[in-house]
Design a protein around this motif. Structure first.
Motif, mmCIF file in Angstrom:
data_model
loop_
_atom_site.group_PDB
_atom_site.id
_atom_site.type_symbol
_atom_site.label_atom_id
_atom_site.label_comp_id
_atom_site.label_asym_id
_atom_site.label_seq_id
_atom_site.Cartn_x
_atom_site.Cartn_y
_atom_site.Cartn_z
ATOM 1 N N PHE A 99 51.288 -26.883 58.703
ATOM 2 C CA PHE A 99 50.543 -26.939 57.442
ATOM 3 C C PHE A 99 50.470 -25.580 56.745
ATOM 4 N N ALA A 100 51.188 -24.592 57.267
ATOM 5 C CA ALA A 100 51.217 -23.281 56.614
ATOM 6 C C ALA A 100 51.906 -23.407 55.254
ATOM 7 N N PRO A 101 51.658 -22.491 54.338
ATOM 8 C CA PRO A 101 52.296 -22.560 53.015
ATOM 9 C C PRO A 101 53.814 -22.485 53.107
ATOM 10 N N VAL A 102 54.476 -23.009 52.087
ATOM 11 C CA VAL A 102 55.926 -22.881 51.992
ATOM 12 C C VAL A 102 56.281 -21.396 52.038
ATOM 13 N N GLU B 290 56.147 -19.804 54.835
ATOM 14 C CA GLU B 290 55.612 -19.394 56.137
ATOM 15 C C GLU B 290 55.949 -20.397 57.224
ATOM 16 N N ARG B 291 55.884 -21.702 56.904
ATOM 17 C CA ARG B 291 56.265 -22.703 57.904
ATOM 18 C C ARG B 291 57.788 -22.817 57.969
ATOM 19 N N PHE B 292 58.285 -23.651 58.884
ATOM 20 C CA PHE B 292 59.731 -23.769 59.061
ATOM 21 C C PHE B 292 60.386 -24.115 57.726
ATOM 22 N N PRO B 293 61.492 -23.451 57.369
ATOM 23 C CA PRO B 293 62.076 -23.605 56.024
ATOM 24 C C PRO B 293 62.905 -24.869 55.837
ATOM 25 N N ASP B 294 62.247 -25.996 55.775
ATOM 26 C CA ASP B 294 62.906 -27.262 55.432
ATOM 27 C C ASP B 294 63.393 -27.167 53.983
ATOM 28 N N ASN B 295 64.558 -27.729 53.692
ATOM 29 C CA ASN B 295 65.073 -27.645 52.314
ATOM 30 C C ASN B 295 64.524 -28.734 51.399
ATOM 31 N N SER B 296 63.528 -29.468 51.865
ATOM 32 C CA SER B 296 62.896 -30.479 51.014
ATOM 33 C C SER B 296 61.967 -29.811 50.007
ATOM 34 N N VAL B 297 61.497 -30.594 49.041
ATOM 35 C CA VAL B 297 60.462 -30.094 48.137
ATOM 36 C C VAL B 297 59.182 -29.905 48.941
ATOM 37 N N GLY C 13 53.419 -30.212 51.253
ATOM 38 C CA GLY C 13 52.104 -29.797 51.749
ATOM 39 C C GLY C 13 52.078 -29.525 53.233
ATOM 40 N N THR C 14 52.880 -30.253 54.000
ATOM 41 C CA THR C 14 53.048 -30.007 55.439
ATOM 42 C C THR C 14 54.500 -30.307 55.783
ATOM 43 N N GLY C 15 54.881 -29.906 56.976
ATOM 44 C CA GLY C 15 56.180 -30.303 57.482
ATOM 45 C C GLY C 15 56.139 -31.731 58.007
ATOM 46 N N PHE C 16 57.303 -32.242 58.396
ATOM 47 C CA PHE C 16 57.420 -33.568 59.002
ATOM 48 C C PHE C 16 56.777 -33.564 60.387
ATOM 49 N N ASP C 17 56.171 -34.696 60.752
ATOM 50 C CA ASP C 17 55.522 -34.875 62.059
ATOM 51 C C ASP C 17 54.413 -33.871 62.292
ATOM 52 N N CYS C 18 53.695 -33.540 61.246
ATOM 53 C CA CYS C 18 52.558 -32.632 61.362
ATOM 54 C C CYS C 18 51.342 -33.438 61.802
ATOM 55 N N SER D 49 48.335 -28.730 47.648
ATOM 56 C CA SER D 49 48.468 -28.219 46.282
ATOM 57 C C SER D 49 48.829 -29.327 45.300
ATOM 58 N N ALA D 50 48.661 -29.037 44.029
ATOM 59 C CA ALA D 50 49.026 -29.997 42.986
ATOM 60 C C ALA D 50 50.522 -30.320 43.048
ATOM 61 N N THR D 51 51.330 -29.328 43.364
ATOM 62 C CA THR D 51 52.774 -29.557 43.485
ATOM 63 C C THR D 51 53.078 -30.513 44.627
ATOM 64 N N ALA D 52 52.427 -30.308 45.765
ATOM 65 C CA ALA D 52 52.650 -31.192 46.909
ATOM 66 C C ALA D 52 52.189 -32.617 46.597
#
Length: 262
Positions: A178-181, A183-190, A193-198, A211-214
């Motif tokens: 759940f760390a900000p984009v 900082e968390r693992f760099p998935d190439n998705s948009v 708000g969290t990574g997969f399987d969080c 965030s509003a973007t997420a």
């Protein structure tokens, strides 16, 4: 003995009249039944990153039953996913799937892993604020999964053109899902708000803390999937099941490999 016989008879009567349902056990086989397809044969434009066939997942190793990193689904689910993809392509995005059909043997592997208290190698990324002993109680892991029925998919949205994504390196420092984009693992998705399987409440589809973007990105995925006939599981923004799934009561156990659907 007589009391047990009477109980058995009454249970059979209740099942027949529909007042009691009996779960269908997993169907173990090395081949999928007719009606299952490889997603690549239906829509090769949908990206695939099958996490459980590799090391970057919450158990930190390939999961039992995943012989190849490929997406298998019922034909109905694959065709519906193609419709969602067409909608997103017109908007400048593509779908990327993380998991599709999941054999019962993989679910059993998750259950066994959850009981091994000392195996916490991926905790810092996937469940940093949840004690492993609570993964069953909090609904993150169950002994039956809709994925085993073949019409459930875990997925995200990627902006076009697709950026390269670096591979996960075993032993690298793990960051909370759940760390900000950045900082968390760099998935190439948009940004979702969290990574997969969080395993965290911030992964709930409508969690107000993202965030509003997420929120906008989660809604984009949900709009495309719902228009194609899928329903979201509200505790996981990535999890969707076909509303009119063809095998609503059957759990399958064939391995994840293209050979299973040939």
């Amino acid at each position: 003995m007589k009391r047990r016989s009477e109980h058995t008879v009454w249970l059979a009567v209740l099942v027949l009249v529909g007042l009691v349902s009996v779960p269908t056990p997993a169907v173990a086989d090395e081949k999928a039944p007719p009606g299952f397809v490889a997603l690549r044969d239906v829509d090769p434009t949908i990206r695939q990153e099958i996490r459980y066939a590799g090391l970057h997942n919450f158990v930190g190793r390939p999961v039992r039953g995943y012989q190849e990193p490929t997406c298998l689904l019922t034909r109905q689910a694959a065709l519906a996913l193609r419709e969602a993809q067409r909608m997103l392509l017109r908007q400048g995005y593509t779908l990327k799937v993380y998991d599709c059909f999941r054999p019962q043997r993989a679910v059993n592997d998750f259950v066994a892993w959850a009981k091994r208290v000392r195996d916490d190698r991926m905790k810092a990324e996937f469940y940093p604020e949840v004690d492993k002993s609570r993964l069953f109680e909090d609904g993150y892991i169950a002994e039956k999964s809709g994925h085993s029925r073949g019409s459930t998919v875990d997925l995200t949205v990627v902006r076009l053109p697709v950026r390269p994504q670096r591979p996960y390196v075993p032993g690298e420092r793990l960051r909370p899902c759940f760390a900000p984009v950045g900082e968390r693992f760099p998935d190439n998705s948009v940004d979702m708000g969290t990574g997969f399987d969080c395993f965290d409440t911030r992964a709930h589809t409508d969690d107000p803390r993202v965030s509003a973007t997420a929120r906008e990105n989660r809604q984009r995925l949900r709009a495309a999937m719902e228009s194609a006939g899928f329903t979201n599981y509200p505790l996981e923004w990535w999890h969707y099941t076909l509303r009119d799934e063809p095998f609503p009561d059957t759990y399958f156990d064939f391995p994840v490999t293209r050979r299973s659907v040939r």
